[in-house]
Design a protein around this motif. Structure first.
Motif, mmCIF file in Angstrom:
data_model
loop_
_atom_site.group_PDB
_atom_site.id
_atom_site.type_symbol
_atom_site.label_atom_id
_atom_site.label_comp_id
_atom_site.label_asym_id
_atom_site.label_seq_id
_atom_site.Cartn_x
_atom_site.Cartn_y
_atom_site.Cartn_z
ATOM 1 N N ARG A 238 0.858 -1.189 0.000
ATOM 2 C CA ARG A 238 0.000 0.000 0.000
ATOM 3 C C ARG A 238 0.895 1.240 0.000
ATOM 4 N NH1 ARG A 238 -1.768 3.430 4.065
ATOM 5 N NH2 ARG A 238 -0.827 2.097 5.685
ATOM 6 N N VAL A 239 0.576 2.180 -0.852
ATOM 7 C CA VAL A 239 1.322 3.437 -0.887
ATOM 8 C C VAL A 239 0.943 4.270 0.336
ATOM 9 C CG1 VAL A 239 1.736 5.573 -2.143
ATOM 10 C CG2 VAL A 239 1.428 3.422 -3.401
ATOM 11 N N HIS A 240 1.913 4.672 1.118
ATOM 12 C CA HIS A 240 1.679 5.546 2.266
ATOM 13 C C HIS A 240 1.724 6.984 1.763
ATOM 14 C CE1 HIS A 240 2.145 2.681 5.818
ATOM 15 N NE2 HIS A 240 2.249 1.923 4.743
ATOM 16 N N GLU A 241 0.549 7.501 1.424
ATOM 17 C CA GLU A 241 0.476 8.815 0.792
ATOM 18 C C GLU A 241 1.009 9.915 1.708
ATOM 19 O OE1 GLU A 241 -0.224 9.349 -2.259
ATOM 20 O OE2 GLU A 241 -1.142 7.449 -2.906
ATOM 21 N N GLY A 242 0.815 9.770 3.016
ATOM 22 C CA GLY A 242 1.345 10.767 3.939
ATOM 23 C C GLY A 242 2.855 10.809 3.916
ATOM 24 N N ARG A 243 3.481 9.636 3.924
ATOM 25 C CA ARG A 243 4.945 9.564 3.838
ATOM 26 C C ARG A 243 5.408 10.140 2.497
ATOM 27 N NH1 ARG A 243 9.014 6.107 6.122
ATOM 28 N NH2 ARG A 243 7.483 5.834 7.794
ATOM 29 N N LEU A 244 4.676 9.833 1.446
ATOM 30 C CA LEU A 244 5.024 10.323 0.110
ATOM 31 C C LEU A 244 5.007 11.851 0.075
ATOM 32 C CD1 LEU A 244 5.679 9.539 -2.810
ATOM 33 C CD2 LEU A 244 3.220 9.424 -3.248
ATOM 34 N N ALA A 285 5.782 4.659 -6.090
ATOM 35 C CA ALA A 285 4.917 5.823 -6.298
ATOM 36 C C ALA A 285 5.720 7.122 -6.288
ATOM 37 C CB ALA A 285 3.845 5.863 -5.216
ATOM 38 N N LEU A 286 6.804 7.156 -5.510
ATOM 39 C CA LEU A 286 7.645 8.354 -5.454
ATOM 40 C C LEU A 286 8.236 8.691 -6.814
ATOM 41 C CD1 LEU A 286 9.223 10.583 -3.964
ATOM 42 C CD2 LEU A 286 10.934 8.845 -3.360
ATOM 43 N N VAL A 287 8.649 7.683 -7.550
ATOM 44 C CA VAL A 287 9.199 7.923 -8.883
ATOM 45 C C VAL A 287 8.175 8.663 -9.737
ATOM 46 C CG1 VAL A 287 10.189 6.878 -10.946
ATOM 47 C CG2 VAL A 287 10.594 5.833 -8.701
ATOM 48 N N ALA A 288 6.936 8.174 -9.701
ATOM 49 C CA ALA A 288 5.881 8.767 -10.530
ATOM 50 C C ALA A 288 5.471 10.144 -10.027
ATOM 51 C CB ALA A 288 4.680 7.829 -10.556
ATOM 52 N N ALA A 289 5.319 10.293 -8.709
ATOM 53 C CA ALA A 289 4.872 11.568 -8.151
ATOM 54 C C ALA A 289 5.911 12.669 -8.364
ATOM 55 C CB ALA A 289 4.563 11.401 -6.669
ATOM 56 N N VAL A 316 4.298 -2.141 -12.619
ATOM 57 C CA VAL A 316 3.686 -1.357 -11.553
ATOM 58 C C VAL A 316 4.189 0.085 -11.607
ATOM 59 C CG1 VAL A 316 3.403 -1.152 -9.050
ATOM 60 C CG2 VAL A 316 3.423 -3.412 -10.128
ATOM 61 N N LEU A 317 5.472 0.259 -11.836
ATOM 62 C CA LEU A 317 6.041 1.598 -11.974
ATOM 63 C C LEU A 317 5.439 2.315 -13.174
ATOM 64 C CD1 LEU A 317 7.985 3.863 -11.311
ATOM 65 C CD2 LEU A 317 9.817 2.569 -12.430
ATOM 66 N N MET A 318 5.328 1.623 -14.276
ATOM 67 C CA MET A 318 4.755 2.244 -15.478
ATOM 68 C C MET A 318 3.293 2.640 -15.249
ATOM 69 S SD MET A 318 7.143 2.423 -17.861
ATOM 70 C CE MET A 318 6.565 2.194 -19.553
ATOM 71 N N ASP A 319 2.541 1.801 -14.564
ATOM 72 C CA ASP A 319 1.144 2.138 -14.255
ATOM 73 C C ASP A 319 1.064 3.361 -13.354
ATOM 74 O OD1 ASP A 319 0.168 0.064 -15.781
ATOM 75 O OD2 ASP A 319 -0.188 -1.287 -14.082
ATOM 76 N N GLN A 320 1.952 3.437 -12.359
ATOM 77 C CA GLN A 320 1.963 4.592 -11.470
ATOM 78 C C GLN A 320 2.253 5.881 -12.245
ATOM 79 O OE1 GLN A 320 1.712 5.323 -7.991
ATOM 80 N NE2 GLN A 320 0.625 3.374 -7.835
ATOM 81 N N CYS A 325 0.811 10.942 -13.641
ATOM 82 C CA CYS A 325 1.267 11.995 -14.558
ATOM 83 C C CYS A 325 0.289 12.255 -15.698
ATOM 84 C CB CYS A 325 2.641 11.630 -15.131
ATOM 85 S SG CYS A 325 3.927 11.440 -13.895
ATOM 86 N N ALA A 326 -0.713 11.407 -15.841
ATOM 87 C CA ALA A 326 -1.721 11.568 -16.889
ATOM 88 C C ALA A 326 -1.076 11.728 -18.270
ATOM 89 C CB ALA A 326 -2.634 12.750 -16.581
ATOM 90 N N VAL A 327 -0.158 10.829 -18.576
ATOM 91 C CA VAL A 327 0.497 10.821 -19.877
ATOM 92 C C VAL A 327 0.419 9.414 -20.449
ATOM 93 C CG1 VAL A 327 2.112 12.715 -19.424
ATOM 94 C CG2 VAL A 327 2.741 10.372 -18.793
ATOM 95 N N SER A 328 0.531 9.325 -21.766
ATOM 96 C CA SER A 328 0.659 8.016 -22.389
ATOM 97 C C SER A 328 2.134 7.653 -22.447
ATOM 98 C CB SER A 328 0.044 8.011 -23.785
ATOM 99 O OG SER A 328 0.719 8.925 -24.635
ATOM 100 N N LEU A 329 2.413 6.367 -22.340
ATOM 101 C CA LEU A 329 3.785 5.898 -22.284
ATOM 102 C C LEU A 329 4.091 4.995 -23.467
ATOM 103 C CD1 LEU A 329 3.954 4.975 -18.489
ATOM 104 C CD2 LEU A 329 4.629 7.120 -19.576
#
Length: 381
Positions: A238-244, A285-289, A316-320, A325-329
Motif C-alpha cells: 500500500r502506498v503511504h500517501e502521507g509519507r510520500l 509511487a515516489l518515482v511517478a509523483a 507497476v512503476l509504469m502504471d503509477q 502523470c496523466a500521460v501516455s507511455l
C-alpha cells in the motif's frame, strides 16, 4: 529554457559506448553505433554483459565508502581496486562485443566509457565535485582502441551540474523518430531524467528524482534479491500517501532546472519503518509523483513519454507514472529505439563529440554558462 545549436559534421565513424548504472544491476551496457557526433548513421549490435556478484559487492562497497568520504581528505583506498575492476569489466565487454560482431579493433574509432559514479555533488556556479571510476588510458591499452572517458568533470569545473549528459543524444533520437514537443524521453535508471525538445532549437533536460536505485536498495536490504521483479512486492503493498507527501516536501523537487542528483540523495531510508511491500509501493509511487512535479517545470507539458532504461520493465512503476502523470507511455523499443541500449549508445556518440571538440553540455542541460566540451581522450598513437 535555452537554445542549443549543433553543426553538421564529416564522415560518421564506428564507436562503442559503455555504461555502468548507479542502480548496480550487475550488467555493463555495451552498444555499437556509427555516428558523426550529431546524429546516428547506423545502429550496430548491443549487449548487456553480466559481471559477478563478487564484483558487484566490491563496487557497492566503493560507493558506500565514497559516501562516507564526501570529497573530504584522500580518496578511499578501495577506489583503486574498484577502478581497476571497472576497467577490466569494460575491456572484456568491448572484446566480447567485437568477437560477437566479427569486427576488428581497427574498425572502431573510439570507445566511450562512462565508468561508475561513486559520488556526485553538483553545485551551479562553482564548488561542485563528481567522481566516476574508470581508467581510460588502461582501457585503451587493454582493447587497442582509442578511448574517451571522464565525461563530467570539465562541466563541473566550468560551473555546471555535470549531469545530465544524455540530452544531446536524446535529441538526436527524437529527431530520428520524428517526434516534437508533444513527446519527451524519460530514462529510468538509478535516477530518473527527462529530455524535452520542441522539434526546432529549444531543449530542456534535468534529473526528475529517484528511480530504480532506492527500490533496488530496499529490496536488497530485505534479502529479496537486487530488484523488484515486475513490481511484484510493490503490487502487494500500500502506498503511504502521507509519507510520500513528506518526501515530496523537499524543496529540490520544486527547484527550477537545470538540476541533477546523486543516486543516494534520495535513498531507501525514506521509507524506513514500513513493511517490505509497503516500502516498495511507496518508493515506486515516489518515482511517478516526483516526475509529475517535474513535468510542470517544462516549457510545454508533453502528452506522451518515450521510456528507456530498466524501469520501463516494471509494470507497476509504469502504471503509477501513467496514472499520476496523466500521460501516455511508449516503450522505446516500440518506436524502433533500443531501451536497454540508449545510455551506452549515448556515450558512444559523446565520445565522438568529445574527440572532435564539440560541446557535450549546455546552459539548458547542466546550467554551465556556455556550451562546454568534456571527456578525456586517450589516443594510442
Amino acid at each position: 529554457m535555452h537554445k542549443c545549436e549543433d553543426a553538421l559534421l564529416s564522415e560518421p565513424v564506428w564507436a562503442i559506448g559503455l555504461m555502468t548504472g548507479t542502480a548496480l544491476d550487475g550488467f555493463v551496457d555495451t552498444a555499437l553505433i556509427r555516428t558523426d557526433g550529431v546524429s546516428v548513421a547506423e545502429f550496430g549490435p548491443f549487449e548487456l554483459f553480466a559481471y559477478s556478484d563478487t564484483d558487484r559487492a566490491l563496487l557497492a562497497e566503493a560507493i558506500t565508502q565514497a559516501r562516507a568520504w564526501a570529497f573530504e581528505g584522500p580518496e578511499p583506498e578501495i577506489f583503486a581496486e574498484a577502478e581497476a575492476l571497472i576497467t577490466r569489466i569494460y575491456a572484456d565487454a568491448v572484446l566480447k562485443l567485437l568477437d560477437k560482431t566479427k569486427m576488428r579493433r581497427e574498425d572502431i574509432a573510439y570507445t566511450g566509457g562512462h565508468g561508475l559514479t561513486v559520488l556526485h555533488r553538483p553545485q551551479i556556479g562553482s564548488g561542485g565535485r563528481t567522481r566516476q571510476l574508470l581508467d581510460g588510458a588502461k582501457l585503451a591499452a587493454q582493447t587497442g582502441i582509442d578511448s574517451v572517458w571522464d565525461f563530467r568533470s570539465n562541466d563541473v569545473a566550468m560551473g555546471g551540474q555535470g549531469a545530465p549528459l544524455a540530452p544531446i543524444y536524446h535529441t538526436a533520437l527524437l529527431r530520428h523518430a520524428k517526434l516534437d514537443g508533444q513527446t519527451a524521453i524519460l530514462n529510468l535508471g538509478g535516477v530518473a531524467n527527462i529530455t524535452w525538445w520542441d522539434g526546432q532549437d529549444a531543449l530542456a533536460a534535468f534529473d526528475t528524482g529517484p528511480a530504480n536505485g532506492p527500490i533496488n536498495e530496499w529490496i536488497e536490504a530485505h534479502g529479496k534479491g537486487t530488484f523488484d521483479p515486475d513490481g511484484m512486492y510493490a503490487a502487494r503493498g500500500r502506498v503511504h500517501e502521507g509519507r510520500l507527501l513528506e518526501i515530496l516536501d523537499n524543496p529540490w523537487f520544486d527547484a527550477p532546472f537545470p538540476k541533477s542528483l546523486d543516486r543516494y540523495d534520495f535513498d531507501a531510508g525514506l521509507v524506513r519503518g514500513l513493511s517490505l511491500e509497503d516500502g516498495a509501493a511507496t518508493l515506486t509511487a515516489l518515482v511517478a509523483a516526483s516526475l509529475d512535479l517535474a513535468l510542470r517545470l517544462l516549457p510545454q507539458r508533453p502528452k506522451q513519454l518515450v521510456v528507456a532504461g530498466g524501469g520501463r520493465k516494471n509494470p507497476v512503476l509504469m502504471d503509477q507514472i501513467a496514472q499520476r502523470c496523466a500521460v501516455s507511455l511508449l516503450d522505446a523499443d516500440a518506436i524502433g529505439l533500443r531501451g536497454d541500449a540508449i545510455e551506452a549508445e549515448c556515450f558512444a556518440l559523446l565520445a565522438v563529440r568529445s574527440a572532435r571538440g564539440l560541446p557535450l553540455s549546455f546552459p539548458c542541460t547542466t546550467g554551465v554558462k556556455e556550451p562546454t566540451t568534456g571527456g578525456v581522450v586517450t589516443r594510442l598513437g
